[in-house]
Write a protein that holds these residues in place. Structure first.
Motif, PDB file in Angstrom:
ATOM      1  N   ALA A  16       8.996   7.827 -30.070  1.00 59.68           N
ATOM      2  CA  ALA A  16       8.554   6.494 -29.647  1.00 59.68           C
ATOM      3  C   ALA A  16       9.415   5.983 -28.495  1.00 59.68           C
ATOM      4  O   ALA A  16       8.922   5.349 -27.563  1.00 59.68           O
ATOM      5  N   ASN A  17      10.720   6.275 -28.570  1.00 58.31           N
ATOM      6  CA  ASN A  17      11.649   5.858 -27.523  1.00 58.31           C
ATOM      7  C   ASN A  17      12.936   6.670 -27.687  1.00 58.31           C
ATOM      8  O   ASN A  17      12.993   7.603 -28.490  1.00 58.31           O
ATOM      9  N   GLU A  18      13.970   6.294 -26.972  1.00 53.61           N
ATOM     10  CA  GLU A  18      15.200   7.094 -26.991  1.00 53.61           C
ATOM     11  C   GLU A  18      16.024   6.895 -28.267  1.00 53.61           C
ATOM     12  O   GLU A  18      17.024   7.575 -28.467  1.00 53.61           O
ATOM     13  N   GLN A  19      15.603   6.004 -29.155  1.00 56.13           N
ATOM     14  CA  GLN A  19      16.271   5.857 -30.444  1.00 56.13           C
ATOM     15  C   GLN A  19      15.597   6.685 -31.544  1.00 56.13           C
ATOM     16  O   GLN A  19      16.088   6.738 -32.673  1.00 56.13           O
ATOM     17  N   SER A  20      14.497   7.334 -31.223  1.00 62.74           N
ATOM     18  CA  SER A  20      13.729   8.068 -32.222  1.00 62.74           C
ATOM     19  C   SER A  20      14.459   9.308 -32.720  1.00 62.74           C
ATOM     20  O   SER A  20      15.102  10.022 -31.941  1.00 62.74           O
ATOM     21  N   ILE A  21      14.327   9.570 -34.013  1.00 63.15           N
ATOM     22  CA  ILE A  21      14.857  10.810 -34.571  1.00 63.15           C
ATOM     23  C   ILE A  21      14.253  12.007 -33.846  1.00 63.15           C
ATOM     24  O   ILE A  21      14.944  12.995 -33.556  1.00 63.15           O
ATOM     25  N   ALA A  22      12.974  11.934 -33.545  1.00 64.60           N
ATOM     26  CA  ALA A  22      12.308  13.039 -32.855  1.00 64.60           C
ATOM     27  C   ALA A  22      12.915  13.288 -31.474  1.00 64.60           C
ATOM     28  O   ALA A  22      12.941  14.429 -30.999  1.00 64.60           O
ATOM     29  N   TRP A  23      13.418  12.246 -30.837  1.00 60.22           N
ATOM     30  CA  TRP A  23      14.059  12.426 -29.535  1.00 60.22           C
ATOM     31  C   TRP A  23      15.396  13.141 -29.686  1.00 60.22           C
ATOM     32  O   TRP A  23      15.742  14.014 -28.888  1.00 60.22           O
ATOM     33  N   GLY A  24      16.154  12.806 -30.721  1.00 65.42           N
ATOM     34  CA  GLY A  24      17.394  13.525 -30.976  1.00 65.42           C
ATOM     35  C   GLY A  24      17.128  15.006 -31.185  1.00 65.42           C
ATOM     36  O   GLY A  24      17.876  15.867 -30.709  1.00 65.42           O
ATOM     37  N   CYS A  25      16.051  15.309 -31.889  1.00 70.19           N
ATOM     38  CA  CYS A  25      15.678  16.706 -32.127  1.00 70.19           C
ATOM     39  C   CYS A  25      15.215  17.372 -30.835  1.00 70.19           C
ATOM     40  O   CYS A  25      15.576  18.529 -30.557  1.00 70.19           O
ATOM     41  N   ALA A  26      14.429  16.657 -30.044  1.00 71.37           N
ATOM     42  CA  ALA A  26      13.937  17.226 -28.785  1.00 71.37           C
ATOM     43  C   ALA A  26      15.083  17.637 -27.876  1.00 71.37           C
ATOM     44  O   ALA A  26      15.063  18.717 -27.268  1.00 71.37           O
ATOM     45  N   GLN A  27      16.092  16.793 -27.794  1.00 65.96           N
ATOM     46  CA  GLN A  27      17.243  17.120 -26.948  1.00 65.96           C
ATOM     47  C   GLN A  27      17.975  18.360 -27.459  1.00 65.96           C
ATOM     48  O   GLN A  27      18.401  19.218 -26.674  1.00 65.96           O
ATOM     49  N   ALA A  28      18.103  18.464 -28.782  1.00 67.42           N
ATOM     50  CA  ALA A  28      18.783  19.616 -29.372  1.00 67.42           C
ATOM     51  C   ALA A  28      17.978  20.901 -29.146  1.00 67.42           C
ATOM     52  O   ALA A  28      18.545  21.947 -28.814  1.00 67.42           O
ATOM     53  N   PHE A  29      16.670  20.819 -29.306  1.00 67.86           N
ATOM     54  CA  PHE A  29      15.818  21.984 -29.081  1.00 67.86           C
ATOM     55  C   PHE A  29      15.911  22.439 -27.623  1.00 67.86           C
ATOM     56  O   PHE A  29      16.031  23.627 -27.330  1.00 67.86           O
ATOM     57  N   HIS A  30      15.832  21.481 -26.718  1.00 72.83           N
ATOM     58  CA  HIS A  30      15.876  21.791 -25.284  1.00 72.83           C
ATOM     59  C   HIS A  30      17.211  22.415 -24.901  1.00 72.83           C
ATOM     60  O   HIS A  30      17.262  23.416 -24.172  1.00 72.83           O
ATOM     61  N   ALA A  31      18.302  21.844 -25.412  1.00 77.26           N
ATOM     62  CA  ALA A  31      19.629  22.361 -25.089  1.00 77.26           C
ATOM     63  C   ALA A  31      19.818  23.794 -25.582  1.00 77.26           C
ATOM     64  O   ALA A  31      20.603  24.556 -25.010  1.00 77.26           O
ATOM     65  N   VAL A  49       7.729   7.345 -23.504  1.00 73.54           N
ATOM     66  CA  VAL A  49       7.860   8.748 -23.905  1.00 73.54           C
ATOM     67  C   VAL A  49       7.842   9.717 -22.735  1.00 73.54           C
ATOM     68  O   VAL A  49       8.625  10.682 -22.705  1.00 73.54           O
ATOM     69  N   ARG A  50       6.983   9.483 -21.754  1.00 73.16           N
ATOM     70  CA  ARG A  50       6.854  10.450 -20.656  1.00 73.16           C
ATOM     71  C   ARG A  50       8.168  10.695 -19.920  1.00 73.16           C
ATOM     72  O   ARG A  50       8.524  11.862 -19.668  1.00 73.16           O
ATOM     73  N   PRO A  51       8.946   9.663 -19.571  1.00 66.24           N
ATOM     74  CA  PRO A  51      10.228   9.934 -18.905  1.00 66.24           C
ATOM     75  C   PRO A  51      11.174  10.783 -19.759  1.00 66.24           C
ATOM     76  O   PRO A  51      11.919  11.617 -19.231  1.00 66.24           O
ATOM     77  N   LEU A  52      11.138  10.583 -21.083  1.00 64.50           N
ATOM     78  CA  LEU A  52      11.971  11.390 -21.972  1.00 64.50           C
ATOM     79  C   LEU A  52      11.473  12.830 -22.000  1.00 64.50           C
ATOM     80  O   LEU A  52      12.274  13.779 -21.947  1.00 64.50           O
ATOM     81  N   ALA A  53      10.158  12.995 -22.074  1.00 64.75           N
ATOM     82  CA  ALA A  53       9.582  14.339 -22.085  1.00 64.75           C
ATOM     83  C   ALA A  53       9.933  15.097 -20.804  1.00 64.75           C
ATOM     84  O   ALA A  53      10.221  16.298 -20.827  1.00 64.75           O
ATOM     85  N   GLU A  54       9.926  14.368 -19.695  1.00 64.33           N
ATOM     86  CA  GLU A  54      10.262  15.005 -18.421  1.00 64.33           C
ATOM     87  C   GLU A  54      11.744  15.379 -18.367  1.00 64.33           C
ATOM     88  O   GLU A  54      12.118  16.372 -17.736  1.00 64.33           O
ATOM     89  N   LYS A  55      12.599  14.612 -19.065  1.00 70.04           N
ATOM     90  CA  LYS A  55      14.029  14.932 -19.118  1.00 70.04           C
ATOM     91  C   LYS A  55      14.277  16.291 -19.752  1.00 70.04           C
ATOM     92  O   LYS A  55      15.211  17.004 -19.378  1.00 70.04           O
ATOM     93  N   VAL A  56      13.455  16.621 -20.748  1.00 68.83           N
ATOM     94  CA  VAL A  56      13.632  17.909 -21.429  1.00 68.83           C
ATOM     95  C   VAL A  56      12.620  18.938 -20.911  1.00 68.83           C
ATOM     96  O   VAL A  56      12.386  19.957 -21.546  1.00 68.83           O
ATOM     97  N   GLN A  57      12.050  18.633 -19.745  1.00 67.72           N
ATOM     98  CA  GLN A  57      11.165  19.568 -19.037  1.00 67.72           C
ATOM     99  C   GLN A  57      10.009  20.054 -19.908  1.00 67.72           C
ATOM    100  O   GLN A  57       9.686  21.254 -19.923  1.00 67.72           O
ATOM    101  N   ALA A  58       9.402  19.141 -20.640  1.00 70.31           N
ATOM    102  CA  ALA A  58       8.276  19.505 -21.504  1.00 70.31           C
ATOM    103  C   ALA A  58       7.139  20.100 -20.684  1.00 70.31           C
ATOM    104  O   ALA A  58       6.740  19.529 -19.666  1.00 70.31           O
ATOM    105  N   ARG A  59       6.623  21.229 -21.126  1.00 68.37           N
ATOM    106  CA  ARG A  59       5.514  21.881 -20.427  1.00 68.37           C
ATOM    107  C   ARG A  59       4.198  21.164 -20.668  1.00 68.37           C
ATOM    108  O   ARG A  59       3.293  21.198 -19.830  1.00 68.37           O
ATOM    109  N   ILE A  60       4.083  20.562 -21.837  1.00 68.29           N
ATOM    110  CA  ILE A  60       2.854  19.877 -22.223  1.00 68.29           C
ATOM    111  C   ILE A  60       3.208  18.459 -22.656  1.00 68.29           C
ATOM    112  O   ILE A  60       4.082  18.273 -23.498  1.00 68.29           O
TER     113      ILE A  60
END
Length: 256
Positions: A16-31, A49-60
């Motif tokens: 939902a935003n940069e405080q989301s649990i899913a965002w913490g996971c996304a960063q860990a997966f990307h790293a 969400v889109r700026p966060l997705a672009e930070k982790v270079q999401a393909r989709i």
């Protein structure tokens, strides 16, 4: 930088935003080297969400209201066309109407109960069904739960029974999909100040109590949850399935 997920492809639903649990996971997966597909709920949340997705270079990067069958189908079609396979899924979606969430469980309306169960629990089954044929070499499905699904937590209300159903679903999915090499687990973090948590009455008191009662006298962060999620979707955790794992500084072991 770890490369334990190099070459793996994962779907993340619930940022939902940069405080989301899913965002913490996304960063860990990307790293750790994973390629990601990330969804957002609607036009309003896309802005966050889109700026966060672009930070982790999401393909989709696609919209997904888990109650929208067309969007669900389009998402998995895009994943198949882009990658042809999928290695892991993170489901971190929960919702209950405010009037039902803030009331007694016994007073919950039929429509409120069905909505909470559909979005917070059955959507995991739908995501698992969509992911199953793409996990050709096995994989891992994660969801996000909370201690209120096991014990009564004040003000958690109808989400307690819903999370209990979610954790039971994890066990049944693990049993049904295990022969395909697909593992299913639930993350159960301690209280974290997320957008979803803000809907719970007196949530600040809940966080304070968790800090005081945990053996380490501290609360967890989305980064600590992400670190555990990264392990669970890696090949190192290939023998872990059907489990609800606590990331709560030991809060769950303490008597009430």
């Amino acid at each position: 930088m770890s490369s334990t997920l190099k070459g793996k492809k994962g779907l993340i639903v619930g940022i939902a935003n940069e405080q989301s649990i899913a965002w913490g996971c996304a960063q860990a997966f990307h790293a750790a080297g994973a390629e990601l597909a990330i969804t957002y709920l609607n036009d309003k949340t896309e802005h966050f969400v889109r700026p966060l997705a672009e930070k982790v270079q999401a393909r989709i990067i696609l919209p997904l209201d888990v109650q929208n069958e067309n969007q669900m189908s389009e998402l998995f079609q895009a994943i198949e066309e882009t990658w042809d396979n999928l290695d892991f899924v993170l489901h971190a979606v929960a919702y209950a109407p405010q009037k039902d969430l803030h009331g007694r469980v016994i007073d919950c309306s039929v429509s409120g109960f069905l909505t909470a169960m559909d979005i917070s629990c059955h959507s995991l089954l739908r995501l698992a069904k969509g992911a199953e044929p793409l996990m050709k070499k096995g994989g891992c499905i994660l969801t996000a739960s909370y201690y209120g699904g096991e014990k009564v937590v004040e003000n958690y209300g109808i989400m307690g029974p819903v999370k209990a159903a979610l954790e039971s679903s994890v066990r049944y999915l693990a049993a049904e999909l295990g022969w395909k090499g697909i593992r299913v687990n639930a993350l159960s973090p301690g209280p974290i100040a997320t957008r979803a948590a803000s809907g719970i009455s007196d949530f600040a008191d809940l966080m304070e109590a968790a800090c005081l009662r945990s053996p380490g006298c501290e609360t967890v962060s989305i980064d600590s949850v992400g670190a555990y999620a990264r392990f669970l979707v890696s090949d190192e955790a290939r023998f872990v399935t059907g489990s609800t794992v606590y990331i709560d500084a030991g809060y769950n072991i303490m008597a009430g």
